[in-house]
Design an enzyme around this catalytic site. Sequence first.
Site, PDB file in Angstrom:
ATOM      1  N   ASN A 187       0.825  -1.202   0.000  1.00  0.00           N
ATOM      2  CA  ASN A 187       0.000   0.000   0.000  1.00  0.00           C
ATOM      3  C   ASN A 187       0.866   1.261   0.000  1.00  0.00           C
ATOM      4  O   ASN A 187       1.387   1.672   1.040  1.00  0.00           O
ATOM      5  CB  ASN A 187      -0.938  -0.020   1.206  1.00  0.00           C
TER       6      ASN A 187
ATOM      7  N   ASP B 133      -1.288  -2.677  10.762  1.00  0.00           N
ATOM      8  CA  ASP B 133      -2.649  -3.126  10.513  1.00  0.00           C
ATOM      9  C   ASP B 133      -3.577  -2.054  11.056  1.00  0.00           C
ATOM     10  O   ASP B 133      -3.305  -1.447  12.102  1.00  0.00           O
ATOM     11  CB  ASP B 133      -2.935  -4.477  11.178  1.00  0.00           C
TER      12      ASP B 133
END
Length: 192
Positions: free
Chosen positions: A12, A69
Amino acid sequence: MGGVIAILASRNEHKARELERVLPGWTIELLEADETPAEDGETYYDNARAKAWFGRSVAGLDMWILGEDSGVEVEGLGGKPGIRSARSAGDDPVGWLLGDLAGVADEGRRARYVCELVCLSPAREESRGSGVLTGRIAEAARGGEGFGFDPIFVPDGEERTVAELGDAWKSGHSHRARAARSLLASLAPANH
């Protein structure tokens, strides 16, 4: 602590650039791997830690590795999507969440962004940082900056979405920025 080159165990690019903005002096590179670890932990920490150790196995022992996360937890959905945010939302996270919240009243739109960071030093020392941003889910998407749920997340004390507030605001206030500050504080004692 500056001048660190760290590998983010992710594909990402948005997260890498955001982390670079909130970790002064750090250069964040994405992990080059054909596969990614399963995100099947019970907590954000479990997933971030698994990503970090996976990154260590791929990138080598002499690198700083970051595992991250994060997710959004919505009151009206019983805290979901939570740690399954990315997997639940598919290609249109905003449309998906707005669809699930159709007809849900104000109190049910209360939400929080959560982020967990795990950092592995070249010496294999593990540090972590956690961050939370509370707010609510807007009725419609607004704004052009940010990514993920930013166009519909309105932080407490604000009338604009995170996407309207922009990347400069995120650098000081987002759940990821708060996790980064927490991580830096946990790393500081090890560097004295």
